[in-house]
Design an enzyme around this catalytic site. Sequence first.
Site, PDB file in Angstrom:
ATOM      1  N   HIS A 145       0.854  -1.181   0.000  1.00  0.00           N
ATOM      2  CA  HIS A 145       0.000   0.000   0.000  1.00  0.00           C
ATOM      3  C   HIS A 145       0.891   1.233   0.000  1.00  0.00           C
ATOM      4  O   HIS A 145       1.884   1.282   0.752  1.00  0.00           O
ATOM      5  CB  HIS A 145      -0.901   0.051   1.232  1.00  0.00           C
ATOM      6  CG  HIS A 145      -1.862  -1.084   1.329  1.00  0.00           C
ATOM      7  ND1 HIS A 145      -2.752  -1.406   0.325  1.00  0.00           N
ATOM      8  CD2 HIS A 145      -2.078  -1.982   2.319  1.00  0.00           C
ATOM      9  CE1 HIS A 145      -3.471  -2.450   0.699  1.00  0.00           C
ATOM     10  NE2 HIS A 145      -3.078  -2.819   1.899  1.00  0.00           N
TER      11      HIS A 145
ATOM     12  N   LEU B 257     -10.288  -3.290   0.124  1.00  0.00           N
ATOM     13  CA  LEU B 257      -9.670  -3.473  -1.187  1.00  0.00           C
ATOM     14  C   LEU B 257      -8.768  -2.293  -1.520  1.00  0.00           C
ATOM     15  O   LEU B 257      -8.857  -1.222  -0.914  1.00  0.00           O
ATOM     16  CB  LEU B 257     -10.746  -3.623  -2.270  1.00  0.00           C
ATOM     17  CG  LEU B 257     -11.686  -2.434  -2.492  1.00  0.00           C
ATOM     18  CD1 LEU B 257     -11.133  -1.494  -3.561  1.00  0.00           C
ATOM     19  CD2 LEU B 257     -13.075  -2.911  -2.906  1.00  0.00           C
TER      20      LEU B 257
ATOM     21  N   CYS C 131       0.050 -11.259  -3.250  1.00  0.00           N
ATOM     22  CA  CYS C 131      -1.133 -12.134  -3.318  1.00  0.00           C
ATOM     23  C   CYS C 131      -0.837 -13.440  -4.057  1.00  0.00           C
ATOM     24  O   CYS C 131      -1.702 -14.002  -4.729  1.00  0.00           O
ATOM     25  CB  CYS C 131      -2.300 -11.419  -3.979  1.00  0.00           C
ATOM     26  SG  CYS C 131      -2.760  -9.867  -3.189  1.00  0.00           S
TER      27      CYS C 131
END
Length: 236
Positions: free
Chosen positions: A82, A167, A184
């Site tokens: 992020h 998300l 992921c």
Amino acid sequence: RVKLYKLGQLSFNASLQIQQRLLQQVKSGTCPGALMLVEHTPPVLTIGRRDTHDDILASKEELSAHQMDVIRVGRGGGITWHGPGQLVAYPILDLNMMKTKKNLRWYVSSLEETVCASLQKFGLQGHTHSTQQHTIAEHALTGVWVGRNKIAALGIQVSRWVTWHGLCVNVRPDLSFYSQIIPCGISPDRGLGVTSIEKETGSPVDVWRDYAPTFIDSFARVFETQLQEDSIDTKE
């Protein structure tokens, strides 16, 4: 009616504290529901509850050079990045009050549908494993893809049927950060990658001026709710 909090750039830890406060308010019935939008800075790596540090490719020295912390959180999903240029959405909703009530499959599908709808304004065709399952490896089913590149990742947590975490959508991040992890479970040797709206369109896209309003409209339409903008103390 869901409260909308556009928090701008904010650290992950400060955002997490706000999430936890709103989670308790939604559980107690003092808040009807909330959607937090944030752009995390400084950048951070988060690890889901079942993931390990094995997917971190960068050394401790490299992470330190970028002032990048590694934080384990309770959400599902694997490791992800992020940071600036990425819109992160944290819906805090009581599924008991939604039209389908306690249905996590509907909730995840609705989040993916929200992203796909928002991408259409930029001329992009997003898809999920349910729409084009043959294009995506089984180890990375959730999220939204453009071709074989992931543009949005999901990782949710539910407490007493109240959702939190959420998300992230790559709008215009520095995608080189993803080379430091296996995000992921997406491994380049499988022909899968990570992309952004700006990379796919070839045009500048601002997180807050260009993309956020489109995401907000898509969320309200898909979840059949009204969003009422509000403010909240963001001090850590």
